[in-house]
Each structure stands twice: as C-alpha cells, then as structure tokens.
Design a protein around this motif. Sequence first.
Motif, PDB file in Angstrom:
ATOM      1  N   VAL A  59      16.642  -8.210  -0.913  1.00  0.00           N
ATOM      2  CA  VAL A  59      17.059  -9.445  -1.784  1.00  0.00           C
ATOM      3  C   VAL A  59      18.530  -9.490  -2.057  1.00  0.00           C
ATOM      4  O   VAL A  59      18.994  -8.587  -2.266  1.00  0.00           O
ATOM      5  N   ALA A  60      18.931 -10.779  -1.845  1.00  0.00           N
ATOM      6  CA  ALA A  60      20.510 -10.938  -1.842  1.00  0.00           C
ATOM      7  C   ALA A  60      20.770 -12.323  -2.412  1.00  0.00           C
ATOM      8  O   ALA A  60      20.300 -13.245  -2.157  1.00  0.00           O
ATOM      9  N   SER A  61      21.844 -12.235  -3.317  1.00  0.00           N
ATOM     10  CA  SER A  61      22.388 -13.564  -3.974  1.00  0.00           C
ATOM     11  C   SER A  61      23.418 -13.983  -2.913  1.00  0.00           C
ATOM     12  O   SER A  61      24.356 -13.476  -2.492  1.00  0.00           O
ATOM     13  N   VAL A  62      23.043 -15.403  -2.699  1.00  0.00           N
ATOM     14  CA  VAL A  62      24.035 -16.212  -1.768  1.00  0.00           C
ATOM     15  C   VAL A  62      23.861 -17.529  -2.009  1.00  0.00           C
ATOM     16  O   VAL A  62      22.726 -18.093  -2.504  1.00  0.00           O
ATOM     17  N   ASP A  63      25.186 -18.328  -2.059  1.00  0.00           N
ATOM     18  CA  ASP A  63      25.242 -19.645  -2.065  1.00  0.00           C
ATOM     19  C   ASP A  63      24.233 -20.363  -3.437  1.00  0.00           C
ATOM     20  O   ASP A  63      23.343 -21.198  -3.172  1.00  0.00           O
ATOM     21  N   ASN A  64      24.461 -19.787  -4.528  1.00  0.00           N
ATOM     22  CA  ASN A  64      24.086 -20.316  -5.658  1.00  0.00           C
ATOM     23  C   ASN A  64      22.474 -20.011  -6.016  1.00  0.00           C
ATOM     24  O   ASN A  64      21.872 -20.569  -6.966  1.00  0.00           O
ATOM     25  N   THR A  65      22.109 -19.130  -5.204  1.00  0.00           N
ATOM     26  CA  THR A  65      20.441 -18.829  -5.326  1.00  0.00           C
ATOM     27  C   THR A  65      20.364 -17.504  -4.678  1.00  0.00           C
ATOM     28  O   THR A  65      21.223 -16.623  -4.697  1.00  0.00           O
ATOM     29  N   PHE A  66      19.056 -17.214  -4.208  1.00  0.00           N
ATOM     30  CA  PHE A  66      18.923 -15.846  -3.540  1.00  0.00           C
ATOM     31  C   PHE A  66      18.097 -15.920  -2.501  1.00  0.00           C
ATOM     32  O   PHE A  66      17.199 -16.716  -2.420  1.00  0.00           O
ATOM     33  N   PHE A  67      18.130 -15.135  -1.612  1.00  0.00           N
ATOM     34  CA  PHE A  67      17.180 -15.083  -0.482  1.00  0.00           C
ATOM     35  C   PHE A  67      16.551 -13.654  -0.405  1.00  0.00           C
ATOM     36  O   PHE A  67      17.107 -12.473  -1.190  1.00  0.00           O
ATOM     37  N   PHE A  68      15.411 -13.675   0.407  1.00  0.00           N
ATOM     38  CA  PHE A  68      14.476 -12.559   0.224  1.00  0.00           C
ATOM     39  C   PHE A  68      13.735 -12.246   1.591  1.00  0.00           C
ATOM     40  O   PHE A  68      13.453 -13.545   2.190  1.00  0.00           O
ATOM     41  N   VAL A  69      13.275 -11.233   2.138  1.00  0.00           N
ATOM     42  CA  VAL A  69      12.708 -11.043   3.236  1.00  0.00           C
ATOM     43  C   VAL A  69      11.266 -10.681   2.559  1.00  0.00           C
ATOM     44  O   VAL A  69      10.598 -10.118   1.729  1.00  0.00           O
ATOM     45  N   GLY A  70      10.308 -11.877   2.777  1.00  0.00           N
ATOM     46  CA  GLY A  70       8.749 -12.083   2.442  1.00  0.00           C
ATOM     47  C   GLY A  70       8.052 -11.066   2.965  1.00  0.00           C
ATOM     48  O   GLY A  70       8.236 -10.238   3.954  1.00  0.00           O
ATOM     49  N   ASN A  71       6.844 -10.864   2.360  1.00  0.00           N
ATOM     50  CA  ASN A  71       5.908  -9.908   3.012  1.00  0.00           C
ATOM     51  C   ASN A  71       5.400 -10.432   4.309  1.00  0.00           C
ATOM     52  O   ASN A  71       4.602  -9.617   4.943  1.00  0.00           O
ATOM     53  N   ASP A  72       5.630 -11.361   4.913  1.00  0.00           N
ATOM     54  CA  ASP A  72       5.433 -11.912   6.225  1.00  0.00           C
ATOM     55  C   ASP A  72       6.495 -11.614   7.269  1.00  0.00           C
ATOM     56  O   ASP A  72       6.385 -11.989   8.284  1.00  0.00           O
ATOM     57  N   ARG A  73       7.628 -11.122   6.647  1.00  0.00           N
ATOM     58  CA  ARG A  73       8.771 -10.660   7.757  1.00  0.00           C
ATOM     59  C   ARG A  73       9.606 -11.839   7.873  1.00  0.00           C
ATOM     60  O   ARG A  73      10.491 -11.889   8.876  1.00  0.00           O
ATOM     61  N   ILE A  74       9.377 -13.005   7.131  1.00  0.00           N
ATOM     62  CA  ILE A  74      10.445 -14.249   7.201  1.00  0.00           C
ATOM     63  C   ILE A  74      11.596 -14.218   6.072  1.00  0.00           C
ATOM     64  O   ILE A  74      11.112 -13.771   5.101  1.00  0.00           O
ATOM     65  N   VAL A  75      12.469 -14.756   6.306  1.00  0.00           N
ATOM     66  CA  VAL A  75      13.784 -14.810   5.244  1.00  0.00           C
ATOM     67  C   VAL A  75      13.329 -16.030   4.413  1.00  0.00           C
ATOM     68  O   VAL A  75      13.320 -17.109   5.220  1.00  0.00           O
ATOM     69  N   TYR A  76      13.340 -16.108   3.317  1.00  0.00           N
ATOM     70  CA  TYR A  76      13.089 -17.061   2.386  1.00  0.00           C
ATOM     71  C   TYR A  76      14.469 -17.372   1.561  1.00  0.00           C
ATOM     72  O   TYR A  76      15.146 -16.372   1.177  1.00  0.00           O
ATOM     73  N   ARG A  77      14.699 -18.592   1.150  1.00  0.00           N
ATOM     74  CA  ARG A  77      15.662 -19.100   0.147  1.00  0.00           C
ATOM     75  C   ARG A  77      15.047 -19.530  -1.008  1.00  0.00           C
ATOM     76  O   ARG A  77      14.120 -20.469  -0.830  1.00  0.00           O
ATOM     77  N   MET A  78      15.233 -18.808  -2.280  1.00  0.00           N
ATOM     78  CA  MET A  78      14.445 -19.335  -3.341  1.00  0.00           C
ATOM     79  C   MET A  78      15.201 -20.663  -3.822  1.00  0.00           C
ATOM     80  O   MET A  78      16.100 -20.861  -4.011  1.00  0.00           O
ATOM     81  N   GLY A  79      14.137 -21.721  -4.131  1.00  0.00           N
ATOM     82  CA  GLY A  79      14.357 -22.906  -4.377  1.00  0.00           C
ATOM     83  C   GLY A  79      14.299 -23.371  -5.638  1.00  0.00           C
ATOM     84  O   GLY A  79      13.501 -22.480  -6.675  1.00  0.00           O
TER      85      GLY A  79
END
Length: 180
Positions: free
Chosen positions: A160-180
């Motif tokens: 999990v990492a904070s970037v660009d006024n939100t955060f990103f995470f690696v999902g349980n399906d191994r895809i990177v997501y941006r929280m919206g």
Amino acid sequence: FVVSGQEVYEIFEDGTSSLIGGLSGAGLCDFAASATQIAIVSGEKGYVLSEAGLNEITDPDFPDVSSVRYSEGYFLWTTASSGQIIWSRLLDATDYDALDFATAENSPDNLVAIHVDHGQVSLLGSETIETWIGTGGLDAPFQPIPSAVKNRGAVNRDCVASVDNTFFFVGNDRIVYRMG
C-alpha cells in the motif's frame, strides 16, 4: 529515523547517525508517527520511540500486531491474528484498554493493513476494504462509513502506498489498484 537489521538509528541533517536501541522480530518494520511519538511494528511486537527512549509496549491489553497508523490522535494497529484493529489512548501509544477494538463490520475478513488518507481510515482485508471515519468520541473514536466497502482485498501490509492524493495497493488478484 531508520531501522537497520534490528537496530534503530536517528539520522541527522549532516549525515551522521546515532544508535537509539534495538528491536526483536524479523521482517520489514512498519511505522506511524505523532508529534511526540513514533510507533514501530517489528515481528508481532509494538515499540514506541519518544523522549523516554525506545521501549517495547508492555501494556497487558496490547496484543500481537502486524501494522500501525496514526489518525485523530490515536495509534491504530491491526492485530496479528484476530482480524481486529485496536487503538491507543488519546495521544499515548503506550496505553491500551481491552475494550478499545473493532472489526470490519460490513464484510469481516483477515485484516492485513490499515491506511489513513484525508481523514479516512481504510481497513484493508484479504478479501475486502472497508472505510471508516473519526467520530471525535472517546469510547468509539472511529466508525464505518455505510456502504464504503470495496470488494477487493490487499495482498499484504507492504503493498500500500500514498501517491497522487490517494493510495494504491496490490489487490488479492495481484493487480495494482488506485483507490477512488
């Protein structure tokens, strides 16, 4: 401040460093800070760095933990095996009450991390993410936001990492997501 091996150092502006103390446990550490304290997870133990030095949290109500964040004057920790979060007393990372805990309400699963962003606390589970907000109350300082559940979990605490006024995470399906 930095952890190298099992030792905590303070790094100064001129590049010099000073050994503060040692930690037990293995693996990557997790940190959270207030204006006066730094909380550290090492292994499943919690530590506090303050003017009093580096000390393991020995409160009998403090369980084994896996991640830590700071929000609204409280240190929030995921417990290592119960799927719960616990929180410290207000402005004191060393003091805990056995009743100051919660679980994800809408879709409980194994919590792997906590993330704090823009006053919202995201409880990242292995299957879902639930968003909570501070209440200002002393008995229940956080509560879930109704219907703020994402049906995607996170791989682990360190994805999990904070970037660009939100955060990103690696999902349980191994895809990177941006929280919206």
